[in-house]
Design a protein around this motif. Sequence first.
Motif, PDB file in Angstrom:
ATOM      1  N   SER A 380       0.844  -1.189   0.000  1.00  0.00           N
ATOM      2  CA  SER A 380       0.000   0.000   0.000  1.00  0.00           C
ATOM      3  C   SER A 380       0.884   1.244   0.000  1.00  0.00           C
ATOM      4  N   ASN A 381       0.314   2.327  -0.510  1.00  0.00           N
ATOM      5  CA  ASN A 381       1.026   3.605  -0.529  1.00  0.00           C
ATOM      6  C   ASN A 381       0.079   4.685  -0.014  1.00  0.00           C
ATOM      7  N   SER A 385      -2.683   7.343  -1.605  1.00  0.00           N
ATOM      8  CA  SER A 385      -3.988   6.744  -1.907  1.00  0.00           C
ATOM      9  C   SER A 385      -5.067   6.960  -0.852  1.00  0.00           C
ATOM     10  N   GLU A 407       8.412  -2.583   0.455  1.00  0.00           N
ATOM     11  CA  GLU A 407       8.126  -2.009  -0.870  1.00  0.00           C
ATOM     12  C   GLU A 407       9.059  -2.537  -1.953  1.00  0.00           C
ATOM     13  N   SER A 565      -0.953   3.287  -7.452  1.00  0.00           N
ATOM     14  CA  SER A 565       0.492   3.595  -7.497  1.00  0.00           C
ATOM     15  C   SER A 565       1.289   2.593  -8.323  1.00  0.00           C
ATOM     16  N   ASN A 642      -5.286  13.758  -2.905  1.00  0.00           N
ATOM     17  CA  ASN A 642      -5.916  13.321  -1.653  1.00  0.00           C
ATOM     18  C   ASN A 642      -5.685  14.306  -0.503  1.00  0.00           C
TER      19      ASN A 642
END
Length: 668
Positions: A380-381, A385, A407, A565, A642
């Motif tokens: 996840s980023n 996001s 990552e 991403s 965001n």
Amino acid sequence: MATYKTICPYDCPTTCGLLAETSGHTITKVKGDPDDPVTHGLICHKMQRYEESIHSPERILTPLKRAGDKGAGAFTPISWDEAVDTIVTRWNRALDEYGPDSILPFYYSGVMSLIHRNCGDALFNRMGACSLIKTLCASAKGAGYKAVMGKTGCLDPRELADSDFYIVWGSNMKATRLHSMADIVKARKRGKPVVLIEACAADMASYSDQVILVTPGTDGALALAMMHVLLEEGLADTDFLRRETVGFDDFAKTLDAYTPDWAEGITGVPAQTIIELSRQYAAAKAPAIILGSGNTRYANGGMIARLLTILSTFTGAWGRPGGGLCGCSTGDGPYVDMDRITRPDLRTNTARKVNINTLASALKDAEGVTPIRCLHVYASNPVGSVADQQGIRQGLLNPDLFTVVHERFMTDTARYADIILPATFSVEQTDCYNSYGYCSFGSAHKVIPAPGECKSNWNIFCLLAKAMGYDDAHFDRTEEHLLEELLSNPMSGLQGIPKNQRETLKNGGVITTPFADHTDWKTPTGKIEIVNTALTPTMPCYQENGGGHYPLRLIAVPSTETLNSIFLERDTLVERRGEMTLAIHTEDAAQRDIADGDSILAFNDLGEVSFTARVTPLVARGAVAAVGVFDSRQSANGNLVNTLHREQLSDLGEATTLNDHTVDIRKA
Ligand SMILES: Nc1nc2c(c(=O)[nH]1)N[C@H]1C(S)=C(S)[C@@H](COP(=O)(O)OP(=O)(O)OC[C@H]3O[C@@H](n4cnc5c(=O)[nH]c(N)nc54)[C@H](O)[C@@H]3O)O[C@H]1N2
Ligand SMILES: Nc1nc2c(c(=O)[nH]1)N[C@H]1C(S)=C(S)[C@@H](COP(=O)(O)OP(=O)(O)OC[C@H]3O[C@@H](n4cnc5c(=O)[nH]c(N)nc54)[C@H](O)[C@@H]3O)O[C@H]1N2
Ligand code: SF4
Ligand SMILES: [Mo]
């Protein structure tokens, strides 16, 4: 050279089967697997050069520790021993000082295969850490659909071949549904109409016979007015509705008030267009609504999904091949026993729950609440996001917070890490894959060894579990053993599959399972639940969205060139996508003296973000649309869209309200 079957790990409704050609250590070529029963070998242009991602010079190949200020992005390589020691020391300190509620695991959709996506849960259950409510995507749509249909399976996109009229409702299919898109193009050639109901039709307009632009967050009003017309003009299948639903007659009474004129005022769609669309919809034998998620990422998103689902039943289309709704749960599965991966039995405390959409708040120290002291991010980023980007960044800068990120690339989130652990690509790991859009399931074995010191999520969590002294046998296994265990203990979706399919899953490949019986209503009452007594309100109705007080409604649109991403490491894709643009309607732009290509700032109470204006008649009046997830280095003021999203949750499903925010814009 040898060629092996593998599967695309990314977040699409398909799990596209791939053929990967390898020299043993590198992937030299990737193409679609013609044996895949869903895709028949069609894959997107992004994955046709998957090897450029796998062997990208940007890849992180060793564990790293922070070598400068938090967020500065300076790191030095360290050994796995040092990385694991550091993490375990910090975890134990947090456990001693604050207890397990101070440790927050955070993951979402970087890898969609079942083991590597979900395997961290076993470790964090064992530890007693916080439990993440993972509702960053389509949970409002899922909850709204379920409120009406329970576990009834909707159309598998392959069944759309039998439909005779398509409403693409809030899906940028050109980007997100490659395979259904190809089917729609074919269907149109055969004269079947495609109507697009969108807030931003820039990508899809040329693939549609009619474009209806709607004010963001108001699709519920449009659906209510359509049902009003269907009823008033005697076009609803009232026999079907009285027989198969709960609450039709009471609901019908409420529809009197929802006239096309009323809906025009809310949705911006002319009353006459609503009337004509309703007639066309009723004239079709097997109309299909292809429902995206974008139109339900609102404070009222659960209600919108309920109303659109009910609309899809109003002409009785569910009883006819190709008729009904596509894009929600296909009702197959479960295929494997997820508890064998996530191990809820290892937890001995009651978990503190943290909603994924409220990361910024969770990271803020507050009186009377255990502070989060360790954040563990994988697949996840969130800086790119999740809502409230500046709040998240501020939280990540807290010197008392210890952040680990697994990552493959230096993302906006990884830049804030204290320790980065190098992750693998799908071809370097073994797993199974459950598609969320089709009745299909697959498995894939590792094709090449992981480069450098990269390790899969599973291997990292096993290593960390052992270093924590957790001696559960679960953490001694390999991912191959776990896959074997999952396949030899099949759940309903895989029970009774023929031998050749069992062989396919053992060796690697995708299988298809039967489509749902669309009139076997799998709800508590055994009927379509127009009225649902378990919900407030029980009766579906119009509800307002929750945007805020600025004049323009901001929505997010997926890009054809990237996937959240994913693919940001690919210069050609990123270049083709171009700069960070904000689409604005021609008249809204003129009012502000903004021309196409102008540098602009979008702002609200949370901050401001630089964009290039893209002036177009293909976005709804009063809406502005930001395409794709970017790396902040591509942003003129370093902020991403965001920044402008608040942490508001949806009415049903505690879901993201990504599209439910307002802004104003000015020239930069
Ligand atoms: N190439 C590519 N593929 C992807 C993705 C990607 O980013 N790029 N993302 C993947 C992911 S994570 C997901 S969840 C799926 C999503 O795929 P889908 O479920 O098909 O949904 P989206 O295409 O995201 O839907 C967003 C659309 O909703 C529109 N929209 C927003 N608000 C409204 C509204 O109020 N009413 C109406 N009618 N329309 C509205 C937006 O303009 C946008 O076109 O796609 C996946 N596939
Ligand atoms: N502005 C804006 N925000 C959005 C969206 C949008 O369209 N616009 N889309 C929303 C939607 S629908 C979704 S689903 C979410 C997605 O949000 P996230 O789940 O945060 O997904 P990504 O942003 O793609 O970040 C995934 C990261 O996982 C990494 N990764 C990939 N494979 C692996 C692996 O095997 N192991 C590990 N450890 N890491 C891996 C990738 O390199 C990537 O950096 O974003 C939401 N937020
Ligand atoms: S990114 Fe999506 S469309 Fe492309 S190959 Fe992967 S699953 Fe298929
Ligand atoms: Mo998503």
